[in-house]
Motif scaffolding. Sequence first.
Motif, PDB file in Angstrom:
ATOM      1  N   GLU A 100      29.013  26.240  37.364  1.00 30.81           N
ATOM      2  CA  GLU A 100      30.038  26.080  38.193  1.00 30.81           C
ATOM      3  C   GLU A 100      29.031  26.278  39.527  1.00 30.81           C
ATOM      4  OE1 GLU A 100      33.565  25.650  39.036  1.00 30.81           O
ATOM      5  OE2 GLU A 100      33.168  25.266  36.709  1.00 30.81           O
ATOM      6  N   PRO A 101      30.013  25.134  40.240  1.00 32.48           N
ATOM      7  CA  PRO A 101      28.868  24.928  41.965  1.00 32.48           C
ATOM      8  C   PRO A 101      29.579  25.654  42.638  1.00 32.48           C
ATOM      9  CG  PRO A 101      30.319  22.588  41.554  1.00 32.48           C
ATOM     10  CD  PRO A 101      29.730  23.919  40.315  1.00 32.48           C
ATOM     11  N   GLY A 102      29.188  26.708  43.230  1.00 37.59           N
ATOM     12  CA  GLY A 102      29.799  27.575  45.081  1.00 37.59           C
ATOM     13  C   GLY A 102      30.277  28.627  44.269  1.00 37.59           C
TER      14      GLY A 102
ATOM     15  N   ALA B 223      35.796  33.737  50.521  1.00 39.46           N
ATOM     16  CA  ALA B 223      34.512  33.359  51.299  1.00 39.46           C
ATOM     17  C   ALA B 223      33.256  34.525  51.779  1.00 39.46           C
ATOM     18  CB  ALA B 223      35.219  32.788  52.134  1.00 39.46           C
ATOM     19  N   ARG B 224      34.592  35.611  51.851  1.00 37.22           N
ATOM     20  CA  ARG B 224      33.645  37.053  52.446  1.00 37.22           C
ATOM     21  C   ARG B 224      32.505  37.040  50.739  1.00 37.22           C
ATOM     22  NH1 ARG B 224      34.712  41.443  51.823  1.00 37.22           N
ATOM     23  NH2 ARG B 224      36.988  41.080  51.051  1.00 37.22           N
ATOM     24  N   LEU B 225      33.560  37.477  50.033  1.00 38.43           N
ATOM     25  CA  LEU B 225      32.226  37.811  49.018  1.00 38.43           C
ATOM     26  C   LEU B 225      31.517  37.279  48.435  1.00 38.43           C
ATOM     27  CD1 LEU B 225      35.508  39.033  47.185  1.00 38.43           C
ATOM     28  CD2 LEU B 225      33.804  40.360  47.925  1.00 38.43           C
ATOM     29  N   ALA B 226      31.564  35.656  48.300  1.00 40.75           N
ATOM     30  CA  ALA B 226      30.630  34.672  48.238  1.00 40.75           C
ATOM     31  C   ALA B 226      29.355  34.712  48.754  1.00 40.75           C
ATOM     32  CB  ALA B 226      31.064  33.363  48.313  1.00 40.75           C
ATOM     33  N   ASP B 227      29.903  35.494  50.666  1.00 41.94           N
ATOM     34  CA  ASP B 227      28.703  34.838  51.792  1.00 41.94           C
ATOM     35  C   ASP B 227      27.889  35.847  51.399  1.00 41.94           C
ATOM     36  OD1 ASP B 227      29.713  32.765  52.556  1.00 41.94           O
ATOM     37  OD2 ASP B 227      30.366  34.017  54.071  1.00 41.94           O
ATOM     38  N   ALA B 228      28.667  36.944  50.336  1.00 39.39           N
ATOM     39  CA  ALA B 228      27.678  38.467  49.836  1.00 39.39           C
ATOM     40  C   ALA B 228      26.948  38.462  48.829  1.00 39.39           C
ATOM     41  CB  ALA B 228      28.674  39.850  49.813  1.00 39.39           C
TER      42      ALA B 228
ATOM     43  N   ARG C 252      38.565  28.562  45.807  1.00 38.23           N
ATOM     44  CA  ARG C 252      36.878  27.530  45.413  1.00 38.23           C
ATOM     45  C   ARG C 252      36.448  27.290  46.432  1.00 38.23           C
ATOM     46  NH1 ARG C 252      35.865  24.121  40.856  1.00 38.23           N
ATOM     47  NH2 ARG C 252      34.246  25.016  41.784  1.00 38.23           N
ATOM     48  N   THR C 253      34.744  28.055  47.253  1.00 39.95           N
ATOM     49  CA  THR C 253      33.962  27.721  47.976  1.00 39.95           C
ATOM     50  C   THR C 253      33.617  26.297  47.836  1.00 39.95           C
ATOM     51  OG1 THR C 253      32.853  28.425  47.025  1.00 39.95           O
ATOM     52  CG2 THR C 253      33.751  29.889  48.332  1.00 39.95           C
ATOM     53  N   PRO C 254      33.465  25.616  49.112  1.00 35.04           N
ATOM     54  CA  PRO C 254      32.544  24.099  49.150  1.00 35.04           C
ATOM     55  C   PRO C 254      31.008  24.744  48.354  1.00 35.04           C
ATOM     56  CG  PRO C 254      33.067  24.499  51.133  1.00 35.04           C
ATOM     57  CD  PRO C 254      33.211  25.842  50.297  1.00 35.04           C
ATOM     58  N   ALA C 255      31.104  23.161  47.560  1.00 31.96           N
ATOM     59  CA  ALA C 255      29.523  22.773  46.587  1.00 31.96           C
ATOM     60  C   ALA C 255      28.630  23.627  46.947  1.00 31.96           C
ATOM     61  CB  ALA C 255      30.027  21.571  45.546  1.00 31.96           C
ATOM     62  N   GLY C 256      27.403  24.182  46.178  1.00 33.27           N
ATOM     63  CA  GLY C 256      26.262  24.154  47.066  1.00 33.27           C
ATOM     64  C   GLY C 256      25.225  25.189  45.879  1.00 33.27           C
TER      65      GLY C 256
ATOM     66  N   THR D 181      42.326  56.989  44.263  1.00 27.27           N
ATOM     67  CA  THR D 181      43.704  56.620  45.106  1.00 27.27           C
ATOM     68  C   THR D 181      44.317  55.447  44.950  1.00 27.27           C
ATOM     69  OG1 THR D 181      42.576  55.644  47.104  1.00 27.27           O
ATOM     70  CG2 THR D 181      42.273  58.414  47.107  1.00 27.27           C
ATOM     71  N   PHE D 182      43.606  54.129  43.863  1.00 31.85           N
ATOM     72  CA  PHE D 182      44.128  52.892  43.695  1.00 31.85           C
ATOM     73  C   PHE D 182      44.018  52.683  44.671  1.00 31.85           C
ATOM     74  CE2 PHE D 182      45.159  50.927  39.912  1.00 31.85           C
ATOM     75  CZ  PHE D 182      46.768  50.283  40.387  1.00 31.85           C
ATOM     76  N   GLU D 183      43.446  52.487  45.929  1.00 36.48           N
ATOM     77  CA  GLU D 183      43.805  52.063  46.978  1.00 36.48           C
ATOM     78  C   GLU D 183      42.809  50.670  46.924  1.00 36.48           C
ATOM     79  OE1 GLU D 183      45.680  51.936  49.744  1.00 36.48           O
ATOM     80  OE2 GLU D 183      47.304  53.082  48.475  1.00 36.48           O
ATOM     81  N   VAL D 184      42.287  49.844  47.213  1.00 37.64           N
ATOM     82  CA  VAL D 184      41.113  48.899  48.235  1.00 37.64           C
ATOM     83  C   VAL D 184      40.430  49.112  48.778  1.00 37.64           C
ATOM     84  CG1 VAL D 184      40.846  46.223  47.945  1.00 37.64           C
ATOM     85  CG2 VAL D 184      42.526  47.206  46.019  1.00 37.64           C
ATOM     86  N   ASP D 185      39.535  48.594  48.609  1.00 37.04           N
ATOM     87  CA  ASP D 185      38.521  49.278  49.695  1.00 37.04           C
ATOM     88  C   ASP D 185      36.943  48.073  49.682  1.00 37.04           C
ATOM     89  OD1 ASP D 185      35.751  49.738  51.422  1.00 37.04           O
ATOM     90  OD2 ASP D 185      34.928  51.107  50.154  1.00 37.04           O
ATOM     91  N   ARG D 186      37.760  46.833  50.494  1.00 40.98           N
ATOM     92  CA  ARG D 186      37.296  45.660  50.721  1.00 40.98           C
ATOM     93  C   ARG D 186      35.977  45.676  51.000  1.00 40.98           C
ATOM     94  NH1 ARG D 186      42.510  45.047  50.955  1.00 40.98           N
ATOM     95  NH2 ARG D 186      43.834  42.800  49.972  1.00 40.98           N
ATOM     96  N   ALA D 187      34.946  46.494  50.930  1.00 41.52           N
ATOM     97  CA  ALA D 187      33.774  46.364  52.198  1.00 41.52           C
ATOM     98  C   ALA D 187      32.576  46.982  50.221  1.00 41.52           C
ATOM     99  CB  ALA D 187      33.536  47.243  52.999  1.00 41.52           C
ATOM    100  N   ARG D 188      33.779  47.565  49.911  1.00 47.66           N
ATOM    101  CA  ARG D 188      33.268  48.011  48.707  1.00 47.66           C
ATOM    102  C   ARG D 188      31.612  46.899  47.467  1.00 47.66           C
ATOM    103  NH1 ARG D 188      33.666  52.354  44.880  1.00 47.66           N
ATOM    104  NH2 ARG D 188      36.299  53.117  45.516  1.00 47.66           N
ATOM    105  N   ALA D 189      32.810  46.116  47.260  1.00 49.12           N
ATOM    106  CA  ALA D 189      31.303  44.951  46.679  1.00 49.12           C
ATOM    107  C   ALA D 189      30.525  43.822  47.758  1.00 49.12           C
ATOM    108  CB  ALA D 189      32.440  43.422  45.810  1.00 49.12           C
ATOM    109  N   ALA D 190      30.565  44.018  48.791  1.00 51.44           N
ATOM    110  CA  ALA D 190      29.581  43.645  49.514  1.00 51.44           C
ATOM    111  C   ALA D 190      28.336  44.764  50.288  1.00 51.44           C
ATOM    112  CB  ALA D 190      29.853  43.484  51.003  1.00 51.44           C
ATOM    113  N   ARG D 191      28.732  46.378  49.801  1.00 57.59           N
ATOM    114  CA  ARG D 191      27.802  46.582  49.564  1.00 57.59           C
ATOM    115  C   ARG D 191      27.266  46.518  47.966  1.00 57.59           C
ATOM    116  NH1 ARG D 191      32.010  50.687  51.308  1.00 57.59           N
ATOM    117  NH2 ARG D 191      32.552  50.998  49.374  1.00 57.59           N
ATOM    118  N   MET D 192      28.036  46.897  47.005  1.00 57.40           N
ATOM    119  CA  MET D 192      26.797  46.716  46.034  1.00 57.40           C
ATOM    120  C   MET D 192      25.989  45.161  45.995  1.00 57.40           C
ATOM    121  SD  MET D 192      29.403  49.263  43.887  1.00 57.40           S
ATOM    122  CE  MET D 192      28.495  49.229  42.421  1.00 57.40           C
ATOM    123  N   ALA D 193      26.362  44.483  46.317  1.00 57.47           N
ATOM    124  CA  ALA D 193      25.800  42.433  45.599  1.00 57.47           C
ATOM    125  C   ALA D 193      24.192  43.547  46.090  1.00 57.47           C
ATOM    126  CB  ALA D 193      26.725  41.803  46.802  1.00 57.47           C
ATOM    127  N   ALA D 194      24.298  43.385  47.165  1.00 62.39           N
ATOM    128  CA  ALA D 194      22.441  43.650  46.467  1.00 62.39           C
ATOM    129  C   ALA D 194      22.078  44.882  45.765  1.00 62.39           C
ATOM    130  CB  ALA D 194      22.010  44.370  48.331  1.00 62.39           C
TER     131      ALA D 194
END
Length: 265
Positions: free
Chosen positions: A46-48, A226-231, A256-260, A192-205
């Motif tokens: 898939e693009p994007g 978009a934030r996760l795609a950028d990460a 879906r992000t723009p194709a790239g 806690t079952f809470e969502v930490d929206r920064a977790r994925a970005a921290r781990m992507a690298a």
Amino acid sequence: MPTYLDRILEGHRAAAALDTRPLAGLAEQAAAVPPARGFAAALRGEPGLSVIAEVKRRSPSKGPLAPDLDPAAVARDYQSGGAACLSVLTDVEWFAGSAQDLVAARAACRLPVLRKDFTVAPADVYDARIMGADAVLLIAAALSAAELSDLLALAGRLGMDSLVEVHDEDEAGVALDAGAELIGVNQRDLVTFEVDRARAARMAALLPDRVVRVAESGVGGPADAARLADAGFDAVLVGESVVTAADRAGAVRALRTPAGDRRSA
């Protein structure tokens, strides 16, 4: 302190212990099923940003989401919106899913389908292939390193991909050591079952380029995607926000992000 995952796994492991079906018979049934559609290949192609859209009737935290959904109609909507793959809950007690939901959703579209359940034993992997699943979910927190490696290998022998779900750096290391090539970072805290929206970005690298990176939970709309795609994520797995949308196809399309250019995997 027991987590929601501990409580769910207790039931699944108890059921696995009572399962007396010979594995040889399950292997024979699995071998008779037509070849799997390539789940990881669909995400790579898939693009994007790719979307894995989920057929989900309820959740332990939110309760009923779409209890009366028609899995075939939902699958067609997701495909129309540009989803690369489907995820279908088959857990009965906690998510009100079923194998029948998976069969109906897969038959209604051409997309590869993940069996979203709590895989704890070889029989679970065979059952996934027998019902037509193209991929299985393996949760690192639910399995020993040896179990993860063995179930990953079994799924591969059956022609299925495995989405290995991790929640932290240690689990990511275990998944990589086991040879996982498709890793999902779940942003939901197991205690806690809470969502930490920064977790994925921290781990992507932490995930090498050979891995298809999937972000799970906490994807509420295009801004999150978009934030996760950028990460650096290749795909998002999204359930609640798309299954409850009035226009499910439109909700998937908006993620879906723009194709790239995509990195090679």
